[in-house]
Motif scaffolding. Structure first.
Motif, PDB file in Angstrom:
ATOM      1  N   GLN A  16       0.764  -1.186   0.052  1.00 46.51           N
ATOM      2  CA  GLN A  16       0.017  -0.229  -0.042  1.00 46.51           C
ATOM      3  C   GLN A  16       0.949   1.186   0.081  1.00 46.51           C
ATOM      4  O   GLN A  16       0.606   2.452  -0.577  1.00 46.51           O
ATOM      5  N   LEU A  17       2.079   1.244   0.774  1.00 44.88           N
ATOM      6  CA  LEU A  17       2.749   2.498   0.974  1.00 44.88           C
ATOM      7  C   LEU A  17       3.442   2.841  -0.608  1.00 44.88           C
ATOM      8  O   LEU A  17       3.518   3.847  -1.010  1.00 44.88           O
ATOM      9  N   ILE A  18       3.989   1.896  -1.376  1.00 52.83           N
ATOM     10  CA  ILE A  18       4.672   1.852  -2.650  1.00 52.83           C
ATOM     11  C   ILE A  18       3.568   2.405  -3.553  1.00 52.83           C
ATOM     12  O   ILE A  18       3.827   3.386  -4.349  1.00 52.83           O
ATOM     13  N   ASN A  19       2.127   1.819  -3.507  1.00 48.66           N
ATOM     14  CA  ASN A  19       1.195   2.282  -4.333  1.00 48.66           C
ATOM     15  C   ASN A  19       0.822   3.809  -4.031  1.00 48.66           C
ATOM     16  O   ASN A  19       0.299   4.359  -4.934  1.00 48.66           O
ATOM     17  N   ALA A  20       1.016   4.333  -2.531  1.00 53.69           N
ATOM     18  CA  ALA A  20       0.506   5.492  -2.239  1.00 53.69           C
ATOM     19  C   ALA A  20       1.384   6.580  -2.905  1.00 53.69           C
ATOM     20  O   ALA A  20       1.035   7.823  -3.647  1.00 53.69           O
ATOM     21  N   VAL A  21       2.700   6.209  -2.711  1.00 50.39           N
ATOM     22  CA  VAL A  21       3.504   7.012  -3.466  1.00 50.39           C
ATOM     23  C   VAL A  21       3.554   7.125  -4.999  1.00 50.39           C
ATOM     24  O   VAL A  21       3.642   8.194  -5.555  1.00 50.39           O
ATOM     25  N   GLU A  22       3.390   6.169  -5.625  1.00 45.31           N
ATOM     26  CA  GLU A  22       3.050   5.901  -7.154  1.00 45.31           C
ATOM     27  C   GLU A  22       1.729   6.978  -7.483  1.00 45.31           C
ATOM     28  O   GLU A  22       1.803   7.589  -8.398  1.00 45.31           O
ATOM     29  N   ALA A  23       0.689   6.769  -6.562  1.00 46.04           N
ATOM     30  CA  ALA A  23      -0.455   7.461  -6.746  1.00 46.04           C
ATOM     31  C   ALA A  23      -0.128   9.001  -6.813  1.00 46.04           C
ATOM     32  O   ALA A  23      -0.693   9.954  -7.532  1.00 46.04           O
ATOM     33  N   ALA A  24       0.750   9.273  -5.496  1.00 44.01           N
ATOM     34  CA  ALA A  24       1.000  10.920  -5.498  1.00 44.01           C
ATOM     35  C   ALA A  24       1.675  11.373  -6.580  1.00 44.01           C
ATOM     36  O   ALA A  24       1.552  12.546  -7.098  1.00 44.01           O
ATOM     37  N   GLY A  38       3.721  -0.379  13.809  1.00 43.94           N
ATOM     38  CA  GLY A  38       3.622  -1.614  14.498  1.00 43.94           C
ATOM     39  C   GLY A  38       3.507  -2.678  13.332  1.00 43.94           C
ATOM     40  O   GLY A  38       3.502  -3.925  13.578  1.00 43.94           O
ATOM     41  N   VAL A  39       3.398  -2.419  11.915  1.00 48.22           N
ATOM     42  CA  VAL A  39       3.301  -3.118  10.974  1.00 48.22           C
ATOM     43  C   VAL A  39       4.538  -3.745  10.412  1.00 48.22           C
ATOM     44  O   VAL A  39       5.091  -2.814  10.223  1.00 48.22           O
ATOM     45  N   ALA A  40       4.539  -5.140  10.152  1.00 48.31           N
ATOM     46  CA  ALA A  40       5.886  -5.637   9.865  1.00 48.31           C
ATOM     47  C   ALA A  40       6.133  -5.167   8.615  1.00 48.31           C
ATOM     48  O   ALA A  40       5.596  -5.091   7.600  1.00 48.31           O
ATOM     49  N   GLN A  41       7.603  -4.671   8.509  1.00 45.43           N
ATOM     50  CA  GLN A  41       8.310  -4.253   7.180  1.00 45.43           C
ATOM     51  C   GLN A  41       7.740  -2.774   6.830  1.00 45.43           C
ATOM     52  O   GLN A  41       8.288  -2.329   5.873  1.00 45.43           O
ATOM     53  N   LEU A  42       6.763  -2.325   7.132  1.00 43.18           N
ATOM     54  CA  LEU A  42       6.221  -1.077   6.929  1.00 43.18           C
ATOM     55  C   LEU A  42       7.417  -0.033   7.085  1.00 43.18           C
ATOM     56  O   LEU A  42       7.669   0.751   6.271  1.00 43.18           O
ATOM     57  N   ALA A  43       7.988   0.035   8.422  1.00 41.75           N
ATOM     58  CA  ALA A  43       8.849   1.174   8.581  1.00 41.75           C
ATOM     59  C   ALA A  43      10.057   0.984   7.700  1.00 41.75           C
ATOM     60  O   ALA A  43      10.719   1.920   7.370  1.00 41.75           O
ATOM     61  N   ASP A  44      10.572  -0.222   7.713  1.00 41.63           N
ATOM     62  CA  ASP A  44      11.658  -0.423   6.935  1.00 41.63           C
ATOM     63  C   ASP A  44      11.754  -0.080   5.453  1.00 41.63           C
ATOM     64  O   ASP A  44      12.457   0.413   4.901  1.00 41.63           O
ATOM     65  N   THR A  45      10.525  -0.471   5.003  1.00 48.89           N
ATOM     66  CA  THR A  45      10.066   0.098   3.670  1.00 48.89           C
ATOM     67  C   THR A  45      10.189   1.299   3.513  1.00 48.89           C
ATOM     68  O   THR A  45      10.489   2.105   2.548  1.00 48.89           O
ATOM     69  N   ALA A  46       9.515   2.144   4.469  1.00 56.66           N
ATOM     70  CA  ALA A  46       9.381   3.688   4.396  1.00 56.66           C
ATOM     71  C   ALA A  46      10.915   4.263   4.488  1.00 56.66           C
ATOM     72  O   ALA A  46      11.165   5.129   3.562  1.00 56.66           O
ATOM     73  N   ARG A  47      11.790   3.640   5.294  1.00 61.42           N
ATOM     74  CA  ARG A  47      13.239   4.001   5.265  1.00 61.42           C
ATOM     75  C   ARG A  47      13.948   3.900   4.156  1.00 61.42           C
ATOM     76  O   ARG A  47      14.843   4.777   3.569  1.00 61.42           O
ATOM     77  N   VAL A 246      15.502 -16.000   1.848  1.00 64.47           N
ATOM     78  CA  VAL A 246      16.131 -14.797   2.231  1.00 64.47           C
ATOM     79  C   VAL A 246      15.166 -13.782   2.759  1.00 64.47           C
ATOM     80  O   VAL A 246      13.835 -13.688   2.366  1.00 64.47           O
ATOM     81  N   GLU A 247      15.234 -13.070   3.901  1.00 63.92           N
ATOM     82  CA  GLU A 247      14.443 -12.236   4.417  1.00 63.92           C
ATOM     83  C   GLU A 247      14.793 -10.760   4.226  1.00 63.92           C
ATOM     84  O   GLU A 247      15.276 -10.143   5.451  1.00 63.92           O
ATOM     85  N   PRO A 248      14.473  -9.977   3.218  1.00 64.48           N
ATOM     86  CA  PRO A 248      15.055  -8.415   3.213  1.00 64.48           C
ATOM     87  C   PRO A 248      14.331  -7.760   3.793  1.00 64.48           C
ATOM     88  O   PRO A 248      14.793  -6.611   3.964  1.00 64.48           O
ATOM     89  N   GLY A 249      13.129  -7.918   4.683  1.00 62.80           N
ATOM     90  CA  GLY A 249      12.610  -6.961   5.069  1.00 62.80           C
ATOM     91  C   GLY A 249      11.887  -5.889   4.395  1.00 62.80           C
ATOM     92  O   GLY A 249      11.514  -4.689   4.775  1.00 62.80           O
ATOM     93  N   LEU A 250      11.652  -6.231   2.854  1.00 65.17           N
ATOM     94  CA  LEU A 250      11.124  -5.368   2.040  1.00 65.17           C
ATOM     95  C   LEU A 250      10.181  -5.820   0.936  1.00 65.17           C
ATOM     96  O   LEU A 250      10.334  -7.150   0.950  1.00 65.17           O
ATOM     97  N   PRO A 251       9.265  -5.413   0.452  1.00 65.32           N
ATOM     98  CA  PRO A 251       8.214  -6.009  -0.444  1.00 65.32           C
ATOM     99  C   PRO A 251       8.955  -6.424  -1.684  1.00 65.32           C
ATOM    100  O   PRO A 251       9.996  -6.055  -2.080  1.00 65.32           O
ATOM    101  N   ALA A 252       8.212  -7.178  -2.316  1.00 63.69           N
ATOM    102  CA  ALA A 252       8.866  -7.996  -3.535  1.00 63.69           C
ATOM    103  C   ALA A 252       8.860  -6.996  -4.871  1.00 63.69           C
ATOM    104  O   ALA A 252       9.949  -7.188  -5.317  1.00 63.69           O
ATOM    105  N   ILE A 254      10.329  -4.102  -4.443  1.00 65.76           N
ATOM    106  CA  ILE A 254      11.389  -3.558  -4.433  1.00 65.76           C
ATOM    107  C   ILE A 254      12.632  -4.531  -4.567  1.00 65.76           C
ATOM    108  O   ILE A 254      13.531  -4.096  -5.315  1.00 65.76           O
ATOM    109  N   VAL A 255      12.416  -5.605  -3.929  1.00 61.20           N
ATOM    110  CA  VAL A 255      13.593  -6.424  -3.863  1.00 61.20           C
ATOM    111  C   VAL A 255      13.658  -7.258  -5.387  1.00 61.20           C
ATOM    112  O   VAL A 255      14.804  -7.127  -5.961  1.00 61.20           O
ATOM    113  N   LEU A 256      12.725  -7.515  -6.256  1.00 63.34           N
ATOM    114  CA  LEU A 256      12.786  -7.970  -7.449  1.00 63.34           C
ATOM    115  C   LEU A 256      12.982  -6.814  -8.730  1.00 63.34           C
ATOM    116  O   LEU A 256      13.704  -7.074  -9.747  1.00 63.34           O
TER     117      LEU A 256
END
Length: 322
Positions: A16-24, A38-47, A246-252, A254-256
């Motif tokens: 949702q975060l990636i898509n929000a940035v794309e929309a904006a 407190g959502v898993a990976q959300l803060a890491d993705t934002a950073r 592999v647990e990158p802590g980021l959504p697919a 970004i990783v792929l």
């Protein structure tokens, strides 16, 4: 970008975060995106995203959608229109001017709700009486807002043949132009074959033993990218089966999207069929495995099964059945 007060977003997952940035970025709007704390990976993705953000887009954390910055905003953005927190806000304050971004394949279901084809409820779940009551009111207000031209749906499914006509709503295709424009180093090293972890097993829609057997069948040449909520014990079993977990802590996405040397990506039906098709490096082939009938649990209702089956069969050239 315009100098008006920013649109305020509420997101509860990394996608949702990636898509929000794309929309904006695509709509060229200054936007404050609130991240559910407190959502898993959300803060890491934002950073990871922050150094690359387009001008006028900012992040902040919030504990709930009732945060005054979102609740009182004249213009909103939301990543999950079926969220209980969002329902509570719409029930109390109305829909207002709203942008909705993809929360996986639920985008097609939401469009059907806005078009009056389906009732407002989270696909594949049996909702409580309170959820149904809030859902009825939320659905009514969202449909009214759409008819009045106050709803924009930014989705990777905009051109999908299953996307219904939604009276009054603006349907904007998400082609991941911003994410594809980034020149970022790969966050992790991957093998030539990648298996994507699925929420279907995590959320109890498919039998976990059959799911793990499917994942392990790709062999020792494969990297397994877990879903962010997968059970550590299940991951240990997949490691024992030979997969490189592999647990990158980021959504697919970004990783792929920044990966090097990945030849094949395997997944079960999900939003990845629409999103990754737009961000995978040239030459990488994605194959979607249809869910067999005996994999489903009783939690997956017929609407949910039919939607996932349709996604699996939408592109026969990239679909396989094990």
């Amino acid at each position: 970008m315009t100098t008006d007060d920013p649109r305020v977003g509420w997101v509860e997952s990394p996608l949702q975060l990636i898509n929000a940035v794309e929309a904006a970025a695509d709509l060229d709007e200054p936007t404050l995106i609130l991240l559910r704390r407190g959502v898993a990976q959300l803060a890491d993705t934002a950073r990871w995203l922050e150094p690359h953000l387009p001008e006028g887009i900012r992040f902040a954390e919030a504990s709930a959608a009732t945060d005054p910055r979102f609740r009182d905003a004249a213009r909103r953005l939301v990543g999950d229109a079926f969220s209980g927190q969002f329902r509570a806000v719409v029930t109390a304050t109305g829909a207002r001017d709203l942008v909705v971004v993809d929360d996986g394949s639920a985008a097609l279901h939401l469009a059907a709700v806005l078009a009056g084809i389906e009732r407002f409820s989270r696909m594949g779940q049996r909702e409580s009486a309170v959820q149904r009551t809030l859902g009825t009111l939320t659905g009514s207000r969202l449909r009214a807002a759409a008819r009045a031209g106050r709803v924009t749906l930014v989705t990777a499914y905009a051109d999908h043949e299953a996307m219904p006509t939604v009276p009054g709503a603006r349907i904007v295709p998400n082609r991941y132009a911003w994410l594809r424009s980034l020149d970022a180093a790969p966050p992790v090293e991957l093998r030539s074959v990648v298996v994507l972890g699925s929420a279907l097993a995590v959320d109890g829609y498919v039998d976990p033993e059959r799911y793990e057997a499917w994942a392990a069948s790709h062999g020792a040449e494969a990297t397994y990218l877990p879903h962010r909520r997968e059970d550590p014990a299940a991951l240990e079993r997949l490691r024992a089966a030979g997969l490189a977990v592999v647990e990158p802590g980021l959504p697919a996405e970004i990783v792929l999207g920044s990966a090097r040397g990945v030849a094949h990506v395997h997944s079960l039906p999900s939003s990845t069929g629409a999103t990754l098709a737009r961000v995978l490096p040239v030459g990488t082939v994605m194959k979607v495995t249809a869910v067999r009938h005996d994999w489903w649990t009783t939690r997956a209702d017929e609407t949910f099964r039919a939607t996932l089956a349709y996604l699996a069969s939408a592109d026969e050239a990239t679909t396989e059945e094990d």
